[in-house]
Structure formats: structure tokens, C-alpha cells
Design an enzyme around this catalytic site. Structure first.
Site, short mmCIF file in Angstrom:
data_model
loop_
_atom_site.label_atom_id
_atom_site.label_comp_id
_atom_site.label_asym_id
_atom_site.label_seq_id
_atom_site.Cartn_x
_atom_site.Cartn_y
_atom_site.Cartn_z
CB CYS A 32 -0.92 -0.04 1.22
SG CYS A 32 -1.86 1.47 1.51
CB CYS A 63 0.15 1.81 4.07
SG CYS A 63 -1.56 1.27 3.91
#
Length: 123
Positions: free
Chosen positions: A44, A47
């Protein structure tokens, strides 16, 4: 808990430990009054961008225990908490989920933790 010792980021900011099982997650909630959780994934991009901000917050809010959950490595915890997107940040007080935040907004994440730090003082 696995990885209980905080690791460090390249700028020496302590990184919150990863919790690898639902049992470890429950134990953490039972041992700490206030817990902030970063549900993340290694693939991600957002993230990875917000992860260091979450780590910095852990140094500013010492009364909150910060942990991370990799949703691919700890699917059970992510499913039981109802995580459907990454990153998702969930805040617990006295073992109960009190709020969550989805997305990688630095400003919203800081506001989220500041607000909960003020509103969850011991009564």
C-alpha cells in the site's frame, strides 16, 4: 507480542511494533488503556507515506500505545475489526473501539489522535 521492541526508522524515530495474531491484539488492548492501531499493508503506497507520521505521533502521545497490524499477515484481526481499506487507523479506549479513520491524510490523523488524547482522559 512479536516484535515488542520498537524498531527504528532511518531518522531514529521509534516505530510501533507489529501485532501478528488476534490473541496478541486482544492482549495489547487488555494491557493498555489507550491504543492506536495502524492497519496497513506492505503493498500500500499511501500506507508507506503515512506510516512515519503514525510513528512520530507515538513519540508525542506517550499515554497512547501505538501498534501496527499488517492486514495480509494478520487477516483475522483486520476482519474482526471490520477493516476494509488501507490505511485504516482505529482508536481504542479501555478495550473498546471508539473511532476509526480511513485514508492517508496527515492532518486528519494528527487531529484524530489529538482529539482522542483530550477526550479519553481517565474519569
Amino acid at each position: 507480542m512479536s516484535n515488542t521492541a520498537n524498531t527504528t526508522h532511518s531518522d531514529e524515530t521509534p516505530m510501533p511494533a507489529f501485532v501478528s495474531t488476534f490473541a496478541e491484539f486482544q492482549k495489547c488492548l487488555g494491557e493498555h488503556e489507550l491504543v492506536a492501531v495502524d492497519f496497513t499493508a506492505s503493498w500500500c503506497g499511501p500506507c508507506k507515506m503515512i506510516g512515519p507520521v503514525f510513528a512520530e505521533l507515538s513519540t508525542s502521545f506517550r499515554n497512547i500505545h501505538f501498534i501496527k497490524v499488517d492486514v495480509d499477515e494478520n487477516e483475522e484481526t483486520a476482519a474482526r475489526i471490520g477493516v476494509q481499506a488501507m490505511p485504516t487507523f482505529v482508536f481504542f479506549a479501555r478495550g473498546k473501539k471508539v473511532s476509526d479513520l480511513v485514508g492517508a491524510s496527515v492532518e486528519k490523523l494528527k487531529q484524530h489522535h489529538t482529539g482522542h488524547c483530550r477526550s479519553t482522559t481517565i474519569r
